[in-house]
Design a protein around this motif. Sequence first.
Motif, PDB file in Angstrom:
ATOM      1  N   LYS A 133     -26.304  20.100 -20.896  1.00  0.00           N
ATOM      2  CA  LYS A 133     -27.674  20.403 -21.327  1.00  0.00           C
ATOM      3  C   LYS A 133     -28.529  20.633 -20.089  1.00  0.00           C
ATOM      4  N   CYS A 167     -30.120  15.252 -19.498  1.00  0.00           N
ATOM      5  CA  CYS A 167     -29.478  16.543 -19.204  1.00  0.00           C
ATOM      6  C   CYS A 167     -28.726  16.469 -17.875  1.00  0.00           C
ATOM      7  N   LYS A 236     -32.626  31.174 -24.363  1.00  0.00           N
ATOM      8  CA  LYS A 236     -32.584  30.333 -25.571  1.00  0.00           C
ATOM      9  C   LYS A 236     -32.018  31.096 -26.775  1.00  0.00           C
ATOM     10  N   VAL A 253     -23.323  25.829 -21.074  1.00  0.00           N
ATOM     11  CA  VAL A 253     -24.610  25.185 -21.345  1.00  0.00           C
ATOM     12  C   VAL A 253     -24.846  25.300 -22.847  1.00  0.00           C
ATOM     13  N   GLU A 255     -27.505  23.530 -24.478  1.00  0.00           N
ATOM     14  CA  GLU A 255     -28.889  23.218 -24.847  1.00  0.00           C
ATOM     15  C   GLU A 255     -29.818  23.526 -23.677  1.00  0.00           C
ATOM     16  N   GLY A 258     -34.037  21.311 -24.939  1.00  0.00           N
ATOM     17  CA  GLY A 258     -33.933  20.743 -26.293  1.00  0.00           C
ATOM     18  C   GLY A 258     -33.561  21.757 -27.358  1.00  0.00           C
ATOM     19  N   THR A 260     -30.957  24.245 -29.040  1.00  0.00           N
ATOM     20  CA  THR A 260     -29.513  24.477 -29.091  1.00  0.00           C
ATOM     21  C   THR A 260     -29.201  25.962 -28.898  1.00  0.00           C
ATOM     22  N   GLY A 264     -24.217  25.613 -30.601  1.00  0.00           N
ATOM     23  CA  GLY A 264     -24.145  24.336 -29.878  1.00  0.00           C
ATOM     24  C   GLY A 264     -22.771  24.024 -29.310  1.00  0.00           C
TER      25      GLY A 264
END
Length: 286
Positions: A133, A167, A236, A253, A255, A258, A260, A264
């Motif tokens: 994350k 993270c 994102k 990666v 996340e 915060g 997803t 995920g």
Amino acid sequence: MPRIAYVNGRYLPHREATVHIEDRGYQFADGVYEVCEVARGYIVDMRRHLDRLNRSLAELSIDWPVSRAALEIILREVVGRNGVKNGLVYFQVTRGVAGRDFVFPSNVKPSLVVTAKKVDPNFQAKRAETGIKVITVPENRWERVDIKSVGLLPNVLAKQKAKEAGCQEAWFVDAEGMVKEGGSSNAWIVTRDGVLVTRPAEHGILRGITRTTLLDVIGKLGLRFEERHFSVEEAKEAREAFVSSATTLAMPVVEIDGRTIANGQPGSVTLSLREAFFDVAEKSPA
Ligand code: PMP
């Protein structure tokens, strides 16, 4: 087996391996470093790491502490003396020891420190199964982050902030909202159309050796690739995101701040790059 470090011409147990209090690395962060992965008894991409060290030293007008051929021997020796088959070798060159004064001292001999560490190869592999994350933080570093300097305080603070947020990495973001790179890694995405994207490395980021070798892997696998800026928003919305560094290779990666990424789960393109990496990377017997 006690850990052995190389310091300015001597191989010493870690406890006894020290540098002078007036080393300019200690006082001014006036030095540069490299980290190579050691995998299955090979030093990975050593030539490229030494090329980058050469560039970093030249940019700062620091002389080579020993010849390149001698440094290669020292790297192998430290890896060997520590029995490292999988792990990393760290090497650092500073301008040397001199009374504290900002300007370059004359007739100073650069300091060289080399250490090696075993790392359980399953550690990163396990991490890659779930992914990591990241948080984003505003860029607050100097412009010359293309030089691999030991001055890493903004990176320390960013990665600590990431840790406190649960993270594993922090991505520096420029004033336009575009992703630069991680605190100790380069940043990548795979778009919804399946195109790999990473920021150009002309300036503003470190030209990661893993990044360079991944470009070779991408070419070999015939994947589509664009070197361009991408925003946090685009990341994102991406199909996949990942980071690259000598210690993590291509690391999924899952996340960002915060949010997803896709479902995920680590992405298939990232995992195929990870899989093919070692076949393409240059391997020097340690
Ligand atoms: N960017 C930064 C800021 C780093 O510290 C690192 C790791 N040294 C990287 C990128 C990745 O570089 P490399 O692939 O050579 O490890």
